[in-house]
Each structure stands twice: as structure tokens, then as C-alpha cells.
Motif scaffolding. Structure first.
Motif, PDB file in Angstrom:
ATOM      1  N   LEU A  95       3.200  10.066  -4.401  1.00  0.00           N
ATOM      2  CA  LEU A  95       3.219  11.263  -3.571  1.00  0.00           C
ATOM      3  C   LEU A  95       4.004  12.384  -4.238  1.00  0.00           C
ATOM      4  N   LEU A  96       3.586  13.599  -3.947  1.00  0.00           N
ATOM      5  CA  LEU A  96       4.318  14.782  -4.400  1.00  0.00           C
ATOM      6  C   LEU A  96       5.544  14.965  -3.514  1.00  0.00           C
ATOM      7  N   VAL A  97       6.670  15.310  -4.126  1.00  0.00           N
ATOM      8  CA  VAL A  97       7.875  15.618  -3.369  1.00  0.00           C
ATOM      9  C   VAL A  97       8.586  16.800  -4.011  1.00  0.00           C
ATOM     10  N   ASN A  98       9.312  17.541  -3.185  1.00  0.00           N
ATOM     11  CA  ASN A  98      10.211  18.576  -3.685  1.00  0.00           C
ATOM     12  C   ASN A  98      11.369  18.685  -2.701  1.00  0.00           C
ATOM     13  N   LYS A  99      12.225  19.664  -2.888  1.00  0.00           N
ATOM     14  CA  LYS A  99      13.444  19.737  -2.081  1.00  0.00           C
ATOM     15  C   LYS A  99      13.198  20.160  -0.636  1.00  0.00           C
ATOM     16  N   SER A 100      11.930  20.378  -0.272  1.00  0.00           N
ATOM     17  CA  SER A 100      11.587  20.681   1.119  1.00  0.00           C
ATOM     18  C   SER A 100      11.376  19.420   1.942  1.00  0.00           C
ATOM     19  N   VAL A 101      11.313  18.256   1.269  1.00  0.00           N
ATOM     20  CA  VAL A 101      11.023  17.007   1.981  1.00  0.00           C
ATOM     21  C   VAL A 101      11.979  15.905   1.535  1.00  0.00           C
ATOM     22  N   LEU A 102      12.204  14.955   2.428  1.00  0.00           N
ATOM     23  CA  LEU A 102      12.991  13.785   2.055  1.00  0.00           C
ATOM     24  C   LEU A 102      12.227  12.939   1.045  1.00  0.00           C
ATOM     25  N   ILE A 103      12.961  12.228   0.218  1.00  0.00           N
ATOM     26  CA  ILE A 103      12.369  11.259  -0.688  1.00  0.00           C
ATOM     27  C   ILE A 103      12.040  10.006   0.123  1.00  0.00           C
ATOM     28  N   PRO A 104      10.794   9.539   0.132  1.00  0.00           N
ATOM     29  CA  PRO A 104      10.441   8.346   0.913  1.00  0.00           C
ATOM     30  C   PRO A 104      11.245   7.124   0.472  1.00  0.00           C
ATOM     31  N   ARG A 105      11.639   6.311   1.462  1.00  0.00           N
ATOM     32  CA  ARG A 105      12.470   5.135   1.210  1.00  0.00           C
ATOM     33  C   ARG A 105      11.708   3.845   1.469  1.00  0.00           C
ATOM     34  N   PRO A 106      12.114   2.755   0.796  1.00  0.00           N
ATOM     35  CA  PRO A 106      11.478   1.449   1.035  1.00  0.00           C
ATOM     36  C   PRO A 106      11.585   0.993   2.479  1.00  0.00           C
ATOM     37  N   GLU A 107      12.687   1.341   3.166  1.00  0.00           N
ATOM     38  CA  GLU A 107      12.846   0.936   4.551  1.00  0.00           C
ATOM     39  C   GLU A 107      11.744   1.523   5.432  1.00  0.00           C
ATOM     40  N   THR A 108      11.301   2.728   5.089  1.00  0.00           N
ATOM     41  CA  THR A 108      10.232   3.360   5.861  1.00  0.00           C
ATOM     42  C   THR A 108       8.900   2.664   5.613  1.00  0.00           C
ATOM     43  N   GLU A 109       8.734   2.097   4.434  1.00  0.00           N
ATOM     44  CA  GLU A 109       7.548   1.278   4.177  1.00  0.00           C
ATOM     45  C   GLU A 109       7.502   0.091   5.137  1.00  0.00           C
ATOM     46  N   GLU A 110       8.666  -0.467   5.440  1.00  0.00           N
ATOM     47  CA  GLU A 110       8.714  -1.582   6.379  1.00  0.00           C
ATOM     48  C   GLU A 110       8.283  -1.143   7.778  1.00  0.00           C
ATOM     49  N   LEU A 111       8.669   0.061   8.168  1.00  0.00           N
ATOM     50  CA  LEU A 111       8.245   0.598   9.462  1.00  0.00           C
ATOM     51  C   LEU A 111       6.726   0.739   9.503  1.00  0.00           C
ATOM     52  N   VAL A 112       6.143   1.267   8.441  1.00  0.00           N
ATOM     53  CA  VAL A 112       4.686   1.402   8.361  1.00  0.00           C
ATOM     54  C   VAL A 112       4.020   0.034   8.458  1.00  0.00           C
ATOM     55  N   GLU A 113       4.540  -0.934   7.724  1.00  0.00           N
ATOM     56  CA  GLU A 113       3.942  -2.266   7.710  1.00  0.00           C
ATOM     57  C   GLU A 113       3.977  -2.900   9.098  1.00  0.00           C
ATOM     58  N   TRP A 114       5.048  -2.682   9.825  1.00  0.00           N
ATOM     59  CA  TRP A 114       5.160  -3.199  11.195  1.00  0.00           C
ATOM     60  C   TRP A 114       4.042  -2.631  12.069  1.00  0.00           C
ATOM     61  N   ILE A 115       3.826  -1.326  11.983  1.00  0.00           N
ATOM     62  CA  ILE A 115       2.775  -0.690  12.781  1.00  0.00           C
ATOM     63  C   ILE A 115       1.400  -1.198  12.377  1.00  0.00           C
ATOM     64  N   VAL A 116       1.155  -1.286  11.076  1.00  0.00           N
ATOM     65  CA  VAL A 116      -0.137  -1.744  10.576  1.00  0.00           C
ATOM     66  C   VAL A 116      -0.454  -3.142  11.096  1.00  0.00           C
ATOM     67  N   GLN A 117       0.517  -4.030  11.046  1.00  0.00           N
ATOM     68  CA  GLN A 117       0.310  -5.398  11.511  1.00  0.00           C
ATOM     69  C   GLN A 117      -0.002  -5.446  13.007  1.00  0.00           C
ATOM     70  N   GLU A 118       0.679  -4.601  13.776  1.00  0.00           N
ATOM     71  CA  GLU A 118       0.488  -4.655  15.222  1.00  0.00           C
ATOM     72  C   GLU A 118      -0.777  -3.946  15.680  1.00  0.00           C
ATOM     73  N   LEU A 119      -1.343  -3.114  14.825  1.00  0.00           N
ATOM     74  CA  LEU A 119      -2.589  -2.432  15.181  1.00  0.00           C
ATOM     75  C   LEU A 119      -3.825  -3.157  14.661  1.00  0.00           C
ATOM     76  N   ALA A 120      -3.641  -4.295  14.035  1.00  0.00           N
ATOM     77  CA  ALA A 120      -4.775  -5.052  13.503  1.00  0.00           C
ATOM     78  C   ALA A 120      -5.767  -5.355  14.631  1.00  0.00           C
ATOM     79  N   GLY A 121      -7.015  -5.016  14.389  1.00  0.00           N
ATOM     80  CA  GLY A 121      -8.058  -5.278  15.380  1.00  0.00           C
ATOM     81  C   GLY A 121      -8.317  -4.147  16.348  1.00  0.00           C
ATOM     82  N   LYS A 122      -7.426  -3.131  16.378  1.00  0.00           N
ATOM     83  CA  LYS A 122      -7.663  -1.970  17.254  1.00  0.00           C
ATOM     84  C   LYS A 122      -8.783  -1.130  16.646  1.00  0.00           C
TER      85      LYS A 122
END
Length: 295
Positions: A95-122
Motif C-alpha cells: 500500500l501507498l503511505v505518506n505522512k497523512s496516514v498511519l502506517i498499517p500495523r500487524p495487529e490491525t491485520e489480526e482485526l481484519v482476519e477476525w472479521i473475515v473469519q466471522e463473515l464466512a458464508g455471508k
């Protein structure tokens, strides 16, 4: 060592690596310095680690040498390497980043993965990310759930420019809207969703002294800090918004300050959310909360 580097006119890939790690050796441990050097050299040469090893005696061009000098100067100012290169990896996407945005963190990847798993089949969930920044969360969700209708909002137009550029780069259909989360007149215009997610500002001003300068000195304060006397400001507003904008049985997900897990859980329960779950990250720290809303 950095001064001696400036006097050199001929550098190979191998010697460039040595000079980077030497220049920043007092700022980072050996492993992190090496990792940063690899990132910088891939950015400058366009060659991956294996290719650089094979061609370690290849000379840098004058342009590459100049860019290397600029990169080292930025690193010595404690600028994060992601801002130096203008990119950051998240959920398998560059992803593109600059000083206008936070640098994405691995912990946020875990949040995404949690949502993805719980939406399986929707079949076709409608998802909203609040305070989207680089767009990392909604883009990762759309990548993982192609049938989903995904949107993101942010108060910063500059951040939205980055998010939209990332959507174009990743060829993902995500809508981004300019909106202030704390302005209920604006948020009232939002449609209904099945999932609302947010990684809002959650660091109190008093915690700033404990943070690395690489974070508070360069990443946008607007996306980091909240007042000491109202650390749950954004959680409260977003929870109230979710009560009006979540479909029955919809879910609200937060990334949280590790020291505020119990407080966020209590807030959601007070706001009428049920089955509230506090989840730890890979380091065992309280990092994510989910609440279900039933009308």
C-alpha cells in the motif's frame, strides 16, 4: 561512517547495505537495521533480496546513489522507513503511505482476519470502516470477501486521496467518503451496514512521552491522540452511530488501546450491545473488541 559514505562516488549493492546498517546502527538493533537496509535497497534498486544477493557487486547508478543518500538522511532524522519508501505491506498488499496516514500495523491485520473469519458464508455483507486512513482495513476486507460492499470514511481529505490511490492500485472496488465521525449531521446520511469497524485514535496525550519519536514525530496526530480526560471519545460516538446504522444482528469491531479493554467492553454493554468479546493480539495484549447489536 555516513560522512565517509558521502565522499564515495562508487557503491555496490553490497557496500550500500553495509553503509545503511552502519549509519543507523545507533538507532536500531542489528536485526532491525538490516531489515530497514533491505527495504531501502529494494526501493532504490527495484531488485528483491535474492536478486540483490546474486548481483551484490553491481554498481549503483548516480541516481540510485543520490536516492540512497536522501534515504539515509531521512532515517537519521528518525523518519519511519515506510515514509521513506512511500509504501507499507498490509495483508499481502503493498500500500501507498505518506505522512497523512498511519502506517498499517500487524495487529490491525489480526482485526481484519477476525472479521473475515466471522463473515464466512455471508452472501453480500455491507461493511464500513471509520477513520480509514490509508484504506488498509476496507481494502483487505474487500480483497478477502469480494462479494462484500465496502466503504470507508475519514475526516482527512489527504488521507482519502491515499486510500483512493490504494484502491486503484489494488484494483478493488471500495467507496471512500469525506466525513467527520464526530459530526452526527454528516454521519446521519450514511446507509445501513452489517459490520462497522474502526481503529480510531486511542492514545492519550499523557502516553505520548512513552512512545517512540518515529511515531509521534511523523505519523498524523489527528489519527493517534485523544484528550486525557476523554480517552473513549471516538468509541462512544462510533457506538452511538452503530446503534442507528447497523442492521439487526450486525456487529461493531474496534481496535483498542491495550489499557482500555475493560472500559470499551463496559461502554458497549451500556450502549446496548450484546455478546461483547475482548480479544488479545499475537503479543497477548488486549487489542480488539466486538459487540453485536440486536434491535
Amino acid at each position: 561512517m555516513f560522512r565517509s559514505f558521502l565522499k564515495l562516488s562508487i557503491l555496490t549493492i553490497q557496500t550500500a547495505f553495509t553503509y545503511i546498517t552502519g549509519a543507523i546502527g545507533d538507532l536500531y538493533d542489528e536485526r532491525e537495521a538490516a531489515n530497514i537496509a533491505h527495504i531501502v535497497l529494494e526501493y532504490i534498486t527495484g531488485m528483491n533480496k535474492l536478486d540483490r544477493l546474486v548481483h551484490k557487486t553491481k554498481l549503483l547508478t548516480p541516481d540510485q546513489n543520490a536516492r540512497l543518500k536522501t534515504a539515509i538522511e531521512a532515517l537519521l532524522r528518525l523518519e519511519p522507513v515506510q515514509y521513506v519508501t512511500g509504501t507499507s505491506w498490509f495483508y499481502g498488499m503493498e500500500l501507498l503511505v505518506n505522512k497523512s496516514v498511519l502506517i498499517p500495523r500487524p495487529e490491525t491485520e489480526e482485526l481484519v482476519e477476525w472479521i473475515v473469519q466471522e463473515l464466512a458464508g455471508k452472501p453480500r455483507p455491507h461493511l464500513l470502516d471509520i477513520g480509514t486512513g490509508s484504506g488498509c482495513i476496507p481494502l483487505a476486507l474487500k480483497k478477502s470477501i469480494p462479494a462484500a460492499v465496502v466503504s470507508g470514511i475519514d475526516v482527512s481529505e489527504d488521507a482519502l486521496t491515499v486510500a483512493r490511490d490504494n484502491a486503484t492500485k489494488q484494483r478493488l472496488d471500495v467507496s471512500f467518503w469525506h466525513m467527520d465521525t464526530l459530526n452526527t449531521r454528516q454521519t446521519d446520511t450514511l446507509p445501513m451496514f452489517d459490520v462497522i469497524v474502526s481503529n480510531p485514535p486511542y492514545i492519550t496525550q499523557s502516553e505520548k512521552a512513552e512512545m517512540q519519536q518515529q511515531v509521534w514525530g511523523f505519523e498524523p496526530s489527528l489519527a493517534l491522540f485523544v484528550p486525557d480526560n476523554d480517552a473513549l471519545l471516538f468509541y462512544r460516538y462510533i457506538a452511538q452511530l452503530a446503534q442507528h446504522k447497523l442492521n439487526a444482528g450486525g456487529a461493531l469491531y474496534f481496535e483498542i488501546n491495550e489499557s482500555l479493554g475493560k472500559e470499551v467492553v463496559a461502554l458497549l454493554e451500556e450502549q446496548g450491545f450484546t455478546a461483547v468479546v475482548l480479544k488479545q493480539d499475537m503479543f497477548g495484549k488486549d487489542r480488539m473488541v466486538k459487540g453485536t447489536f440486536t434491535k
